[in-house]
Design a protein around this motif. Structure first.
Motif, PDB file in Angstrom:
ATOM      1  N   LEU A  22       0.832  -1.204   0.000  1.00 35.01           N
ATOM      2  CA  LEU A  22       0.000   0.000   0.000  1.00 35.01           C
ATOM      3  C   LEU A  22       0.866   1.254   0.000  1.00 35.01           C
ATOM      4  O   LEU A  22       0.602   2.200  -0.741  1.00 35.01           O
ATOM      5  N   GLY A  23       1.909   1.263   0.824  1.00 40.88           N
ATOM      6  CA  GLY A  23       2.809   2.416   0.873  1.00 40.88           C
ATOM      7  C   GLY A  23       3.469   2.677  -0.456  1.00 40.88           C
ATOM      8  O   GLY A  23       3.582   3.826  -0.899  1.00 40.88           O
ATOM      9  N   SER A  24       3.892   1.622  -1.115  1.00 40.24           N
ATOM     10  CA  SER A  24       4.519   1.757  -2.430  1.00 40.24           C
ATOM     11  C   SER A  24       3.531   2.312  -3.457  1.00 40.24           C
ATOM     12  O   SER A  24       3.870   3.203  -4.252  1.00 40.24           O
ATOM     13  N   GLU A  25       2.332   1.786  -3.410  1.00 44.34           N
ATOM     14  CA  GLU A  25       1.298   2.240  -4.357  1.00 44.34           C
ATOM     15  C   GLU A  25       0.932   3.707  -4.113  1.00 44.34           C
ATOM     16  O   GLU A  25       0.799   4.492  -5.046  1.00 44.34           O
ATOM     17  N   LEU A  26       0.773   4.078  -2.852  1.00 44.02           N
ATOM     18  CA  LEU A  26       0.441   5.463  -2.537  1.00 44.02           C
ATOM     19  C   LEU A  26       1.575   6.413  -2.932  1.00 44.02           C
ATOM     20  O   LEU A  26       1.323   7.504  -3.448  1.00 44.02           O
ATOM     21  N   ALA A  27       2.807   5.986  -2.714  1.00 46.81           N
ATOM     22  CA  ALA A  27       3.956   6.822  -3.088  1.00 46.81           C
ATOM     23  C   ALA A  27       4.026   7.030  -4.597  1.00 46.81           C
ATOM     24  O   ALA A  27       4.390   8.117  -5.065  1.00 46.81           O
ATOM     25  N   SER A  32       0.996  12.426  -0.033  1.00 44.86           N
ATOM     26  CA  SER A  32       1.896  13.045   0.946  1.00 44.86           C
ATOM     27  C   SER A  32       2.439  11.998   1.923  1.00 44.86           C
ATOM     28  O   SER A  32       1.750  11.029   2.253  1.00 44.86           O
ATOM     29  N   PRO A  33       3.660  12.184   2.394  1.00 50.18           N
ATOM     30  CA  PRO A  33       4.248  11.228   3.343  1.00 50.18           C
ATOM     31  C   PRO A  33       3.423  11.063   4.622  1.00 50.18           C
ATOM     32  O   PRO A  33       3.321   9.960   5.157  1.00 50.18           O
ATOM     33  N   ALA A  34       2.820  12.130   5.102  1.00 53.24           N
ATOM     34  CA  ALA A  34       1.997  12.024   6.305  1.00 53.24           C
ATOM     35  C   ALA A  34       0.801  11.103   6.070  1.00 53.24           C
ATOM     36  O   ALA A  34       0.439  10.289   6.945  1.00 53.24           O
ATOM     37  N   THR A  38       0.120   7.471   7.914  1.00 52.82           N
ATOM     38  CA  THR A  38      -1.166   7.247   8.578  1.00 52.82           C
ATOM     39  C   THR A  38      -1.825   5.972   8.074  1.00 52.82           C
ATOM     40  O   THR A  38      -2.311   5.151   8.865  1.00 52.82           O
ATOM     41  N   ALA A  39      -1.850   5.783   6.768  1.00 51.99           N
ATOM     42  CA  ALA A  39      -2.453   4.583   6.185  1.00 51.99           C
ATOM     43  C   ALA A  39      -1.700   3.326   6.610  1.00 51.99           C
ATOM     44  O   ALA A  39      -2.319   2.303   6.949  1.00 51.99           O
ATOM     45  N   LEU A  40      -0.368   3.395   6.612  1.00 57.99           N
ATOM     46  CA  LEU A  40       0.429   2.233   6.993  1.00 57.99           C
ATOM     47  C   LEU A  40       0.208   1.863   8.456  1.00 57.99           C
ATOM     48  O   LEU A  40       0.079   0.686   8.796  1.00 57.99           O
TER      49      LEU A  40
END
Length: 101
Positions: A22-27, A32-34, A38-40
């Motif tokens: 998920l973090g990779s996809e969102l990036a 935004s990093p925040a 939060t999602a992670l």
């Protein structure tokens, strides 16, 4: 503190993998990093909570009253076999915890 079961460890590992994906996809979508953090944290904490709840279920005994409509139940954890027998008899004998039906 008790050791983790295979199920708990598997769920924790799976939630970590989902969080990383998920973090990779969102990036890649320039989130935004925040928001990513939060999602992670939400994914990982939910996974750990589910793992803990399942672990508690595996480490405890639940006895319920067999009488229809009676909601009496006893959950026991870390008790001796004699105490488990006593609690089982209380939960399964409706006259010991409720009125006659």
């Amino acid at each position: 503190m008790q050791k983790s079961t295979v199920v708990e460890a598997s769920i924790a590992l799976a939630s970590g993998i989902v969080a990383a994906s998920l973090g990779s996809e969102l990036a890649s979508h320039h989130v935004s990093p925040a928001a990513i953090v939060t999602a992670l944290l939400a994914v990982v904490s939910t996974g750990l909570y589910v793992a803990q709840q399942l672990g508690q279920g595996f480490r405890s005994a639940l006895y319920t009253c067999p009488v229809k409509g009676c909601t009496a139940s006893i959950r026991a954890k870390d008790t001796s076999p004699a105490e488990l027998d006593r609690l089982r008899s209380i939960a399964t004998d409706h006259s010991k915890h409720g009125g006659p039906r």
